[in-house]
Design a protein around this motif. Sequence first.
Motif, PDB file in Angstrom:
ATOM      1  N   ALA A 180       2.712   6.213   0.819  1.00 35.94           N
ATOM      2  CA  ALA A 180       1.858   7.181   1.517  1.00 35.94           C
ATOM      3  C   ALA A 180       0.425   7.153   0.978  1.00 35.94           C
ATOM      4  CB  ALA A 180       2.443   8.574   1.426  1.00 35.94           C
ATOM      5  N   LYS A 181       0.288   6.972  -0.334  1.00 34.86           N
ATOM      6  CA  LYS A 181      -1.047   6.928  -0.944  1.00 34.86           C
ATOM      7  C   LYS A 181      -1.806   5.665  -0.538  1.00 34.86           C
ATOM      8  CE  LYS A 181      -0.406   9.727  -5.051  1.00 34.86           C
ATOM      9  NZ  LYS A 181      -0.328   9.734  -6.507  1.00 34.86           N
ATOM     10  N   SER A 182      -1.086   4.558  -0.378  1.00 31.71           N
ATOM     11  CA  SER A 182      -1.742   3.297  -0.066  1.00 31.71           C
ATOM     12  C   SER A 182      -2.172   3.206   1.391  1.00 31.71           C
ATOM     13  CB  SER A 182      -0.847   2.113  -0.419  1.00 31.71           C
ATOM     14  OG  SER A 182       0.318   2.127   0.385  1.00 31.71           O
ATOM     15  N   THR A 183      -1.616   4.068   2.254  1.00 37.49           N
ATOM     16  CA  THR A 183      -2.015   4.036   3.668  1.00 37.49           C
ATOM     17  C   THR A 183      -3.099   5.012   4.003  1.00 37.49           C
ATOM     18  OG1 THR A 183      -0.274   5.589   4.277  1.00 37.49           O
ATOM     19  CG2 THR A 183       0.183   3.227   4.527  1.00 37.49           C
TER      20      THR A 183
END
Length: 190
Positions: A187-190
Amino acid sequence: MSLSKPIYSLFGSYLEQLFNHPVRTKSLTACCLATTANVTAQRLAGAKKLNQQSLFAYGLFGLIFGGSVPHYFYQTVERLLSHDFRFRKFFIFLFERLGYAPLYQLLSLYFLSIFEGKSHSTAVKNLEKLYWPVLRANWQYLSVFVYLNIAYVPPMFRSVSMGIISFIWVVFLAQKRRRFQEKQAAAKST
């Protein structure tokens, strides 16, 4: 036959330590079981390299909380409910399932995150997301084993037998936490 004598000797020494130093022995046992369960969970997940922070967190949690908390809980409940108390084992079971299990799950989820080096706010977020699903699974899958432990295992061995059952539970918990952390990272990388 030649192997049985050292095993009996080792088991006898363990029982002696359990009798003479119950909290220390149970804490060291919980530390070993929690660390081994975490290694097992990581290997089952296909990890090429073991997550040292996770191993440290589970081992430290087992050492600090895994032996002492169950020991004192069962000791206190045994003292509170006299042996002539009607339905004694059933009430011990209820205290364990409705009081001890929720608090211990809360402790474990929070402190495992803290011992892995995460911040207080991250530990609380993990706790908010994982607490109810993990507690429901605990009640659903472990209640029969907890009752059998209370009904048939002598008090001196209860926390040790629960430690063995907890080995399987820690593998489940480690898998659940790992999946949640992977979702957070994605979720953080998107």
